[in-house]
Write a protein that holds these residues in place. Structure first.
Motif, mmCIF file in Angstrom:
data_model
loop_
_atom_site.group_PDB
_atom_site.id
_atom_site.type_symbol
_atom_site.label_atom_id
_atom_site.label_comp_id
_atom_site.label_asym_id
_atom_site.label_seq_id
_atom_site.Cartn_x
_atom_site.Cartn_y
_atom_site.Cartn_z
ATOM 1 N N ILE A 1 0.827 -1.208 0.000
ATOM 2 C CA ILE A 1 0.000 0.000 0.000
ATOM 3 C C ILE A 1 0.857 1.252 0.000
ATOM 4 O O ILE A 1 0.632 2.185 -0.787
ATOM 5 C CB ILE A 1 -0.957 -0.012 1.209
ATOM 6 N N MET A 2 1.878 1.302 0.883
ATOM 7 C CA MET A 2 2.728 2.488 0.962
ATOM 8 C C MET A 2 3.569 2.659 -0.291
ATOM 9 O O MET A 2 3.853 3.782 -0.714
ATOM 10 C CB MET A 2 3.637 2.401 2.190
ATOM 11 N N SER A 3 3.967 1.547 -0.916
ATOM 12 C CA SER A 3 4.760 1.649 -2.140
ATOM 13 C C SER A 3 3.952 2.238 -3.288
ATOM 14 O O SER A 3 4.475 2.993 -4.113
ATOM 15 C CB SER A 3 5.298 0.267 -2.537
ATOM 16 N N LEU A 4 2.668 1.883 -3.340
ATOM 17 C CA LEU A 4 1.819 2.367 -4.426
ATOM 18 C C LEU A 4 1.237 3.748 -4.137
ATOM 19 O O LEU A 4 1.095 4.577 -5.031
ATOM 20 C CB LEU A 4 0.676 1.377 -4.683
ATOM 21 N N VAL A 5 0.907 3.989 -2.873
ATOM 22 C CA VAL A 5 0.242 5.242 -2.510
ATOM 23 C C VAL A 5 1.252 6.313 -2.106
ATOM 24 O O VAL A 5 0.928 7.505 -2.121
ATOM 25 C CB VAL A 5 -0.769 4.992 -1.370
ATOM 26 N N GLY A 6 2.480 5.918 -1.782
ATOM 27 C CA GLY A 6 3.484 6.860 -1.294
ATOM 28 C C GLY A 6 3.670 8.087 -2.171
ATOM 29 O O GLY A 6 3.614 9.228 -1.681
ATOM 30 N N PRO A 7 3.925 7.925 -3.491
ATOM 31 C CA PRO A 7 4.097 9.110 -4.350
ATOM 32 C C PRO A 7 2.872 10.015 -4.368
ATOM 33 O O PRO A 7 3.005 11.240 -4.393
ATOM 34 C CB PRO A 7 4.360 8.488 -5.733
#
Length: 441
Positions: free
Chosen positions: A23-29
């Protein structure tokens, strides 16, 4: 080596398979963009559609101020009681009353509003009054405003960096932005994944899993496998963020590119100049400055990318070893505070000092020493490099000192780790830690 790789694989796969990582990898940016874009959008929405009524009893405003960023001025009765009554019947945001005044010492201005005024609206009204007073003074002195504006000169400075490689044009604004971006990424990832190492060690220690694990591997192998495995997780997430950010930037390039944004602004300004609200020449010059600033930067991208990867990894390994030692020395997160402060303070200090010193004087003595000291060099050197002018010997020395600092940190962490990993229920002090460094065996 096989055992080290096995620990590395276990730490890496355990974390990348978690839903929180995906989730953080996809939503981070997207969250990063929202962090900067949402406050700006909210500020613009809150400031849009403002209307200020002007009751000009002193005849100060020969013409009303031009509309600006959603702020509009309208004229009401010069009689204050009548203006107040008219203001109460409307939805105007503020009523500005201009009394009969002396231009030598103008005072007595009043602002009425139904609610508290925002800082932006108050500043806009103050600026409008100041401009009107200035225009009246110029008119009394027989000075034409257009002539005065034509006499003003704005000089552009082209900054060129001189180095052993030759001359290279640069842009201070772009360099500052790149410096902050690099420093911020290193700062965030060291904290995020350093604390993961500390908590991972504490969990294994409190659950007594480590008692079984170290029967097959040495404590040093366990610590190194954990540090390197979580480092690989950090690199993986950084790579995903970079790829997604490039994809988002490419998708938005057609409508959100700097050139497109400047062109849209020029078109709006030119349309405003037709109505006489703003000189087109001045606006065109301002727009050209924006384009020049964006194109002027000539950054050494391969050097920046290579150094970023080195300091990203070197800083993480250096601090990761120290966070692992803290996790091995304590039993709960409450006890970590006394040991985390000396470790994390240099990181925080570097980021604070960078705003006042590193970006304003990137080649000064403070910046030099901070880029040499292993505790501060990962952030400090990356905030110096975009500005250029860093001698090769300084960069090489900084890298060697960081490697040496990492080796020393690993040695210290391993000495603490081998003793603390099996110690429970004892309040650890700095004196106790110093004794662990010299235990034999």
């Amino acid at each position: 080596m096989d055992k080290l790789l096995l620990i590395f694989q276990r730490e890496y796969l355990t974390r990348v398979r978690k839903k929180s990582f995906l989730i953080m990898s996809l939503v981070g940016p997207l969250l990063t963009v929202a962090l900067f874009a949402v406050p700006v959008m909210i500020a613009k929405m809150s400031d849009s559609g403002k209307v200020v009524a002007i009751s000009d009893a002193g005849g100060l405003f020969q013409t009303l101020p031009e509309d600006n960023d959603g702020l509009r001025f309208t004229r009401v009765s010069a009689d204050l009681p009548t203006a107040k009554a008219e203001f109460n019947k409307t939805k105007y945001d503020a009523l500005l009353h201009v009394p009969k005044l002396d231009l030598v010492n103008p005072n007595g201005f009043q602002v009425f509003s139904r609610k508290g005024l925002g800082m932006s609206l108050e500043n806009d009204m103050r600026r409008a009054v100041e401009d009107a007073v200035e225009n009246q003074r110029l008119r009394q002195a027989g000075i034409d405003r257009a002539t005065l504006d034509n006499m003003k000169v704005k000089v552009e400075l082209q900054t060129i960096s001189l180095s052993d490689e030759g001359e290279r044009s640069s842009s201070t604004g772009v360099s500052t932005g790149v410096a902050y971006a690099c420093g911020f990424l290193i700062y965030i990832f060291i904290f995020m994944y350093g604390i993961q190492i500390m908590r991972g060690v504490m969990e294994e220690k409190t659950s007594r899993i480590v008692e079984v694990v170290i029967s097959s591997v040495k404590p040093f192998q366990l610590m190194m496998g954990k540090v390197l495995g979580i480092a690989a997780v950090g690199f993986t997430q950084l790579l995903i963020w970079v790829l997604l950010s490039l994809g988002i930037a490419t998708a938005m390039a057609g409508s959100m590119s700097p050139e497109k944004m400047v062109q849209d602004r020029v078109e709006r300004v030119n349309s405003a100049s037709v109505t006489g609200t703003r000189p087109a020449k001045q606006s065109q010059e301002e727009s050209n400055k924006i384009v020049k600033a964006l194109r002027q930067a000539d950054l050494n991208v391969p050097l920046l990318v290579g150094c970023f990867l080195f300091y990203f990894l070197g800083g993480y390994l250096f601090y990761g070893a120290l966070f692992g030692a803290i996790g091995a020395a304590v039993d709960n997160e409450t006890d970590t505070q006394q040991f985390m402060l000396p470790v994390t303070m240099p990181l925080v200090l570097t980021f604070v000092v960078s705003q006042a010193v590193l970006t304003t004087n990137p080649n000064g003595p403070v910046a030099f020493w901070m880029s040499m000291f292993p505790f501060t060099s990962p952030i400090a050197m990356m905030m110096r490099l975009p500005f250029g002018g860093v001698p090769t010997w300084q960069l090489a020395l900084s890298m060697l000192l960081l490697i040496g600092g990492f080796v020393f940190a690993i040695w210290v962490a391993a000495r603490i780790y081998r003793v603390g990993i099996l110690m429970y229920g004892k309040k650890i002090t700095y004196g106790e830690l110093s004794k662990w460094l010299f235990y034999k065996g």
